[in-house]
Design an enzyme around this catalytic site. Structure first.
Site, mmCIF file in Angstrom:
data_model
loop_
_atom_site.group_PDB
_atom_site.id
_atom_site.type_symbol
_atom_site.label_atom_id
_atom_site.label_comp_id
_atom_site.label_asym_id
_atom_site.label_seq_id
_atom_site.Cartn_x
_atom_site.Cartn_y
_atom_site.Cartn_z
ATOM 1 N N GLN A 1 0.842 -1.197 0.000
ATOM 2 C CA GLN A 1 0.000 0.000 0.000
ATOM 3 C C GLN A 1 0.877 1.246 0.000
ATOM 4 O OE1 GLN A 1 -2.396 0.593 3.501
ATOM 5 N NE2 GLN A 1 -3.812 1.973 2.470
ATOM 6 N N GLY A 2 0.746 2.059 -1.029
ATOM 7 C CA GLY A 2 1.516 3.300 -1.136
ATOM 8 C C GLY A 2 0.630 4.511 -0.915
ATOM 9 N N SER B 1 0.566 6.588 2.733
ATOM 10 C CA SER B 1 1.175 7.555 3.645
ATOM 11 C C SER B 1 2.522 8.057 3.139
ATOM 12 C CB SER B 1 1.369 6.937 5.032
ATOM 13 O OG SER B 1 0.127 6.636 5.629
ATOM 14 N N GLU C 1 -11.083 -0.839 4.796
ATOM 15 C CA GLU C 1 -9.986 -1.144 5.711
ATOM 16 C C GLU C 1 -10.434 -0.986 7.156
ATOM 17 O OE1 GLU C 1 -5.416 0.407 6.706
ATOM 18 O OE2 GLU C 1 -6.717 1.580 5.393
ATOM 19 N N SER D 1 -5.674 7.695 11.850
ATOM 20 C CA SER D 1 -5.460 7.715 13.296
ATOM 21 C C SER D 1 -6.781 7.830 14.048
ATOM 22 C CB SER D 1 -4.551 8.889 13.682
ATOM 23 O OG SER D 1 -5.237 10.118 13.533
ATOM 24 N N ASN D 2 -6.782 7.387 15.295
ATOM 25 C CA ASN D 2 -8.014 7.436 16.085
ATOM 26 C C ASN D 2 -8.494 8.856 16.315
ATOM 27 O OD1 ASN D 2 -7.905 4.690 16.097
ATOM 28 N ND2 ASN D 2 -7.862 4.450 18.321
ATOM 29 N N GLU D 3 -7.577 9.815 16.329
ATOM 30 C CA GLU D 3 -7.994 11.219 16.435
ATOM 31 C C GLU D 3 -8.820 11.621 15.209
ATOM 32 O OE1 GLU D 3 -4.667 10.495 19.113
ATOM 33 O OE2 GLU D 3 -4.970 10.090 16.978
#
Length: 383
Positions: A126-127, A129, A244, A368-370
């Protein structure tokens, strides 16, 4: 509260349970149960066993290897696989690029890639981030400039999980630098053996090599490897990320580790505070499982339900909480991480800390969870 299945679904569950516990090699299942790192060969072998029986990608269209199952049956399949210590099909193939190609790819790309993707004949990376584009993924700077019948790709991707095994990488690339950042992105498939592609390892806090950085220096990619429309990659990325996040609520696996932790606890279960921790985690796992079922029931049109962010958020929090409990149960023995077979301590005790450290990533990957809290506030609560 207990979930009660119809006779048909109960029979389906028994079918899945029997298959997973008899057809997947025991040494692979033992490695999962003991939370040992699987080899590439073990991951490939397990998925190919599943695929031969039609159980690797049941959520895909039936013409490409999927099954005409209900959403509840898909949940049972997913849950029983985890309970049996069977490795889940490689997410990059089964839950990410495969569904995107099936939904948005040309017929030529489907025929070229989908069967090999389901069977793990191609290992996808997976490209997405980049160093300055993680949670704010739309700020990515890897470029793909059209040159005749090819794109020329330059840039860097990071945190590429298991990229050391990758044959191909699906990338978000900027194809229109003048457009609004979400609208100038395309979804491109790149052969990782192409000249100019370099994979460099990143060592994690637990000492393992699980993630990498990938560099692209004037990599020439056939224009036919573009999935869907030019500059529409952000829409495909949102579709992929929704799938995902549904997959990162590993209820069955977390239940299994929690049940193992009860065995590890022994006499410590007599402590009311320890017993209360187990009871709280069991109740929260049941609530998460019910939410998984609700999300599945409302995702039947192929579009991820907004509550998939709840699954990602709560699922990863519970994974981390259970791993922390195991460390606490091990006590000082958890400091023996890395001792391996040289230690006289139980294997679970010296693997407790590496597992705990490795799962710190769970609240970061997949958005992220944020960021998930922001999505929940906006799309569910309307704040």
């Amino acid at each position: 509260m207990q979930l009660e299945l119809s006779p048909e679904d109960a029979a389906f569950r028994e079918e899945m349970r029997t298959f997973f516990t008899t057809q997947v090699p025991q040494e692979i299942r033992d490695a999962v149960a003991e939370r040992r790192e699987l080899t590439k060969e073990q991951i490939v072998e397990s998925q190919q066993v599943l695929n031969a029986a039609g159980y690797a990608v049941p959520h895909w269209p039936t013409e490409w290897g999927g099954q005409d199952w209900t959403e509840l049956q898909r949940h049972i399949w997913h849950d029983e696989m985890q309970r049996a210590c069977v490795p889940l099909p490689l997410a990059f193939n089964a839950s990410m690029v495969g569904p995107v190609i099936a939904q948005f790819g040309s017929q030529e790309i489907k025929e070229r890639f989908l069967a090999k993707t389901a069977n793990l004949d191609i290992w996808w990376s997976q490209g997405f981030s980049e160093p300055d584009a993680g949670s704010d993924l739309a700020s990515l700077r890897t470029t793909a400039v059209k040159d005749g019948d090819e794109f020329v790709v330059n840039g860097q991707k990071t945190w590429t999980t298991l990229g050391q095994y990758g044959d191909w990488i699906f990338c978000l690339v900027r194809t229109d630098p003048e457009a609004k950042k979400q609208r100038g992105i395309s979804f491109l498939l790149i052969d990782m053996t192409s000249p100019g592609v370099t994979v460099r390892p990143i060592e994690l806090i637990d000492g393992g090599h699980e993630v990498n950085e990938v560099w692209f220096e004037d990599v020439r990619v056939p224009a036919d490897n573009l999935v869907g429309e030019l500059n529409a990659g952000w829409d495909y990325a949102k579709f992929l990320l929704g799938n995902e996040r549904v997959g990162v609520a590993p209820v069955g696996a977390t239940k299994r580790v929690l049940a193992q932790a009860k065995e590890y606890a022994g006499d410590q279960l007599a402590d009311p505070l320890v017993a209360a921790r187990f009871a709280e985690l069991e109740n929260e796992l049941l609530a998460l499982e019910l939410t998984v079922l609700r999300v599945a029931a409302h995702s039947a049109d192929g579009k991820p339900h907004p509550a998939s962010s709840v699954l990602k958020l709560k699922g990863t929090e519970l994974q981390q909480a259970v791993s922390e409990l195991v460390v606490d149960l091990a006590g000082p023995a958890s400091l023996a991480s890395g001792a391996g077979d040289a230690s006289d301590l139980p294997g679970w005790a010296h693997r407790a800390t590496p597992a705990y450290l490795n799962l710190r990533k769970a609240s970061i990957y997949g958005g992220s969870n944020e960021i998930q809290r922001q999505i929940i506030a906006k799309t569910i609560l309307g704040l």
